[in-house]
Structures are given as structure tokens and as C-alpha cells.
Design a protein around this motif. Structure first.
Motif, PDB file in Angstrom:
ATOM      1  N   ARG A   4       0.804  -1.308   0.069  1.00  0.00           N
ATOM      2  CA  ARG A   4       0.116  -0.174   0.023  1.00  0.00           C
ATOM      3  C   ARG A   4       0.743   1.285   0.060  1.00  0.00           C
ATOM      4  O   ARG A   4       0.606   2.205  -0.862  1.00  0.00           O
ATOM      5  CB  ARG A   4      -0.830   0.054   0.993  1.00  0.00           C
ATOM      6  N   ILE A   5       1.981   1.109   0.820  1.00  0.00           N
ATOM      7  CA  ILE A   5       2.908   2.420   0.938  1.00  0.00           C
ATOM      8  C   ILE A   5       3.523   2.655  -0.479  1.00  0.00           C
ATOM      9  O   ILE A   5       3.429   3.692  -1.245  1.00  0.00           O
ATOM     10  CB  ILE A   5       3.809   2.224   1.862  1.00  0.00           C
ATOM     11  N   GLU A   7       2.231   1.687  -3.355  1.00  0.00           N
ATOM     12  CA  GLU A   7       1.219   2.315  -4.391  1.00  0.00           C
ATOM     13  C   GLU A   7       0.947   3.792  -4.376  1.00  0.00           C
ATOM     14  O   GLU A   7       0.878   4.420  -4.999  1.00  0.00           O
ATOM     15  CB  GLU A   7      -0.160   1.408  -4.202  1.00  0.00           C
ATOM     16  N   LEU A   8       1.004   4.199  -2.859  1.00  0.00           N
ATOM     17  CA  LEU A   8       0.809   5.601  -2.521  1.00  0.00           C
ATOM     18  C   LEU A   8       1.965   6.238  -3.131  1.00  0.00           C
ATOM     19  O   LEU A   8       1.869   7.503  -3.546  1.00  0.00           O
ATOM     20  CB  LEU A   8       0.650   5.820  -1.053  1.00  0.00           C
ATOM     21  N   ASP A   9       3.181   5.683  -2.983  1.00  0.00           N
ATOM     22  CA  ASP A   9       4.485   6.431  -3.510  1.00  0.00           C
ATOM     23  C   ASP A   9       4.237   6.598  -5.213  1.00  0.00           C
ATOM     24  O   ASP A   9       4.634   7.411  -5.525  1.00  0.00           O
ATOM     25  CB  ASP A   9       5.590   5.751  -3.116  1.00  0.00           C
ATOM     26  N   ARG A  10       3.796   5.597  -5.746  1.00  0.00           N
ATOM     27  CA  ARG A  10       3.653   5.572  -7.190  1.00  0.00           C
ATOM     28  C   ARG A  10       2.627   6.715  -7.517  1.00  0.00           C
ATOM     29  O   ARG A  10       2.879   7.465  -8.425  1.00  0.00           O
ATOM     30  CB  ARG A  10       3.281   4.421  -7.428  1.00  0.00           C
ATOM     31  N   ASP A  11       1.624   6.743  -6.914  1.00  0.00           N
ATOM     32  CA  ASP A  11       0.359   7.682  -7.334  1.00  0.00           C
ATOM     33  C   ASP A  11       0.725   8.897  -7.035  1.00  0.00           C
ATOM     34  O   ASP A  11       0.540   9.975  -7.831  1.00  0.00           O
ATOM     35  CB  ASP A  11      -0.970   7.179  -6.608  1.00  0.00           C
ATOM     36  N   TRP A  12       1.318   9.231  -5.884  1.00  0.00           N
ATOM     37  CA  TRP A  12       1.608  10.572  -5.542  1.00  0.00           C
ATOM     38  C   TRP A  12       2.922  11.264  -6.380  1.00  0.00           C
ATOM     39  O   TRP A  12       2.782  12.298  -7.053  1.00  0.00           O
ATOM     40  CB  TRP A  12       2.511  10.760  -3.995  1.00  0.00           C
ATOM     41  N   SER A  13       3.797  10.293  -6.677  1.00  0.00           N
ATOM     42  CA  SER A  13       4.804  10.673  -7.722  1.00  0.00           C
ATOM     43  C   SER A  13       4.134  10.845  -9.191  1.00  0.00           C
ATOM     44  O   SER A  13       4.715  11.908  -9.888  1.00  0.00           O
ATOM     45  CB  SER A  13       6.035   9.630  -7.854  1.00  0.00           C
ATOM     46  N   ASN A  15       1.346  11.955  -9.803  1.00  0.00           N
ATOM     47  CA  ASN A  15       0.493  13.306  -9.790  1.00  0.00           C
ATOM     48  C   ASN A  15       1.480  14.530  -9.844  1.00  0.00           C
ATOM     49  O   ASN A  15       1.004  15.549 -10.267  1.00  0.00           O
ATOM     50  CB  ASN A  15      -0.364  13.416  -8.617  1.00  0.00           C
ATOM     51  N   TYR A 147      10.786   8.210  -7.708  1.00  0.00           N
ATOM     52  CA  TYR A 147       9.427   8.428  -6.943  1.00  0.00           C
ATOM     53  C   TYR A 147       9.946   9.319  -5.852  1.00  0.00           C
ATOM     54  O   TYR A 147      10.992   9.366  -5.509  1.00  0.00           O
ATOM     55  CB  TYR A 147       9.297   7.097  -6.435  1.00  0.00           C
ATOM     56  N   SER A 149       9.571   8.822  -2.524  1.00  0.00           N
ATOM     57  CA  SER A 149      10.168   7.995  -1.482  1.00  0.00           C
ATOM     58  C   SER A 149      11.689   8.048  -2.073  1.00  0.00           C
ATOM     59  O   SER A 149      12.749   8.007  -1.228  1.00  0.00           O
ATOM     60  CB  SER A 149      10.113   6.561  -1.415  1.00  0.00           C
TER      61      SER A 149
END
Length: 189
Positions: A4-5, A7-13, A15, A147, A149
Motif C-alpha cells: 500500500r505504501i 502504491e501511494l508513493d507511485r500515485d503521488w509521484s 501526480n 519516486y 520516496s
């Protein structure tokens, strides 16, 4: 949880990405993404050393030495972790020569340069470098070669290396200076 972390990192990156969006923001991101390139900083420190007075020679030697050691550390971490860069077209040179993204070498280098610059002075330059460093890091995400992160980890590595390097720098450079003087008859600064 880790999935999940990531996935959030990928999505935020994704955006934050502007690599495929022509315009002023993309041009600024390209500029800052390249402004942290190691070849640029290496060449700049060599030129500074040759052209400057004792204060700036010391500044150049500190920066170049610790940038070089940081590069070795970051490359070792990248080859241990082996996280692939985000998919994309921009930054072919980075994708071809260094396919791994974690941690960001540009973010590590920018934050090391800023942290050392803040310690070495002058304070105005330190402030400018502390504004520049996060712009370099964010530009790497905006251009799709890292990314979020990656840049956070890179920034932490750069600051940590500075924190560890600063107290031992006088002793390190005293030894290196002795070698250089004995070998070339030329002091570091």
C-alpha cells in the motif's frame, strides 16, 4: 502494508509528474533536474579550485571530496536495493547508465552540497543552496525519473553523510593534504 505504501508513493509521484506536459513548469523542472548532475558539480568544483582564493579552494575540496564518497555510497545502495525507475521517456541518459532509482543520487548530492555549503559559508550561499536542494529533488520526480520516496531517502542520505563527515573533515583533509603536498608539492588550499 508495504504494498500500500509503494502504491501511494507511485500515485503521488505520478501526480507530481510534468515530463510529458510541455510548458514553463516542465522547463523549470528540466533545469533543476539537471542542475544537480554530478558532472556539473565535479567540473564546477575543479574550476573553482583553480580560479579561487584559499577560502573557495577549501570550499571546493570539501564539496568535491564528500560528493565523490557520497556517489560511491549511493551507487552501492542502488545496486543492493535495485528499485527500477518509473516508466518514462525523459532522462534516457539516467535510465541507460543508472536504471535504479532508490535512493536518488541527485537528491543526496543536492542536500549534501546544501548542508556542507551551510556549514562552510558564506551564510547567504547556504540559504540559496537550501532553497535549491529541494527544487532539485522535486524536479527529479516531476521529470519522472524518481519516486517521492527515492528523493526523501536521498535527501536523508545526503544530510546524514554531511553530519558524519563534518566532524572528521579536518583530520581527513590534513592527511590528504600531506599526501598531495608530498606527491605534487601543492597544498589543497
Amino acid at each position: 502494508m508495504l504494498k500500500r505504501i509503494l502504491e501511494l508513493d507511485r500515485d503521488w509521484s505520478f501526480n507530481l509528474r510534468v515530463a510529458e506536459k510541455p510548458g514553463l513548469l516542465r522547463n523549470f523542472a528540466m533545469f533543476f533536474a539537471h542542475s544537480g548532475d554530478s558532472w556539473f558539480w565535479g567540473l564546477a568544483m575543479v574550476v573553482l579550485w583553480f580560479a579561487a582564493d584559499v577560502f573557495w579552494k577549501r570550499w571546493a575540496v570539501y564539496e568535491l571530496w564528500w560528493i565523490s564518497l557520497l556517489a560511491a555510497l549511493v551507487m552501492a545502495l542502488k545496486f543492493i536495493i535495485r528499485r527500477r525507475r518509473p516508466e518514462g521517456e525523459w532522462g534516457a541518459i539516467y535510465r541507460n547508465t543508472d536504471p535504479h532509482s532508490f535512493p536518488s543520487g541527485h537528491a543526496a548530492r543536492a542536500f549534501l552540497i546544501a548542508a556542507l555549503g551551510g556549514l562552510l559559508g558564506p551564510s547567504e550561499l547556504g540559504i540559496i543552496l537550501w532553497v535549491w536542494a529541494p527544487l532539485v529533488a522535486l524536479a527529479r520526480v516531476a521529470m519522472g525519473v524518481h519516486y517521492v520516496s527515492d528523493i526523501i531517502a536521498g535527501a536523508l542520505v545526503g544530510v546524514l553523510v554531511t553530519w558524519l563527515a563534518w566532524p572528521v573533515s579536518p583530520q581527513v583533509f590534513s592527511v590528504i593534504n600531506s599526501w598531495v603536498v608530498n606527491l605534487l608539492g601543492l597544498p589543497l588550499w
